[in-house]
Scaffold this motif. Structure first.
Motif, short mmCIF file in Angstrom:
data_model
loop_
_atom_site.label_atom_id
_atom_site.label_comp_id
_atom_site.label_asym_id
_atom_site.label_seq_id
_atom_site.Cartn_x
_atom_site.Cartn_y
_atom_site.Cartn_z
N ASP A 188 0.82 -1.21 0.00
CA ASP A 188 0.00 0.00 0.00
C ASP A 188 0.86 1.27 0.00
N ALA A 238 0.87 4.14 -2.93
CA ALA A 238 0.76 5.57 -2.61
C ALA A 238 1.88 6.36 -3.28
N GLU A 264 0.98 6.63 -6.92
CA GLU A 264 -0.12 7.59 -7.10
C GLU A 264 0.37 9.02 -6.95
N ALA A 265 1.42 9.22 -6.17
CA ALA A 265 2.00 10.55 -5.99
C ALA A 265 2.93 10.92 -7.14
N ALA A 267 0.55 15.86 -1.51
CA ALA A 267 -0.41 15.24 -0.59
C ALA A 267 0.16 14.00 0.10
N LEU A 268 1.27 13.49 -0.37
CA LEU A 268 1.83 12.26 0.17
C LEU A 268 2.06 12.31 1.69
N ARG A 308 0.39 13.54 3.94
CA ARG A 308 -0.89 13.44 4.65
C ARG A 308 -1.54 12.06 4.50
N GLN A 309 -0.94 11.20 3.71
CA GLN A 309 -1.48 9.86 3.52
C GLN A 309 -1.24 9.03 4.78
N PRO A 310 -2.27 8.35 5.30
CA PRO A 310 -2.09 7.52 6.50
C PRO A 310 -0.98 6.48 6.36
N VAL A 311 -0.84 5.87 5.19
CA VAL A 311 0.21 4.86 5.03
C VAL A 311 1.60 5.50 5.12
N MET A 312 1.74 6.73 4.63
CA MET A 312 3.03 7.41 4.73
C MET A 312 3.36 7.71 6.18
N ARG A 313 2.35 8.16 6.93
CA ARG A 313 2.54 8.45 8.36
C ARG A 313 2.93 7.19 9.13
#
Length: 106
Positions: free
Chosen positions: A30, A34, A37-38, A68-69, A71-76
């Motif tokens: 995931d 992301a 997608e970024a 926006a990356l 702010r992505q939950p998976v990035m966090r």
């Protein structure tokens, strides 16, 4: 409009090179999705073994959701997962120092 190349430096803590590599070898699907997608592709991270500095180089497609990356939950979650291995900001984002391009041979 062509892809943009970005380069930056990060810093590992002592004694964690093998674990850093293991975690990246098992990159979460995931997170990979992301990143794609970024607009990120052709992403490399190199290690200077003498200083434990990491040098990252990536390409990003124009107009993609790159900003926006963070702010992505998976990035966090990834930042939290990696925070024990490297120098990080208060929100666990890896500390990054941009690198200035001086030469390119194509």
């Amino acid at each position: 409009m062509s892809d943009e190349t970005l380069a930056f430096k990060m810093q590992l803590k002592p004694g964690v090179v093998a674990e850093y590599k293991r975690r990246h070898d098992e990159l979460w699907p995931d997170l990979a999705a992301a990143l794609r997608e970024a607009g990120i592709h052709d992403y490399w991270i190199f290690l200077d073994e003498d200083t434990l500095s990491l040098f990252a180089v990536l390409k990003r497609k124009p107009g993609a959701a790159f900003d926006a990356l963070p702010r992505q939950p998976v990035m966090r979650r990834w930042w939290d997962y990696m925070a024990d291995l490297m120098e990080v900001e208060p929100d666990n984002k890896p500390r990054q120092w941009p690198l200035t391009p001086l030469f390119h041979f194509n």
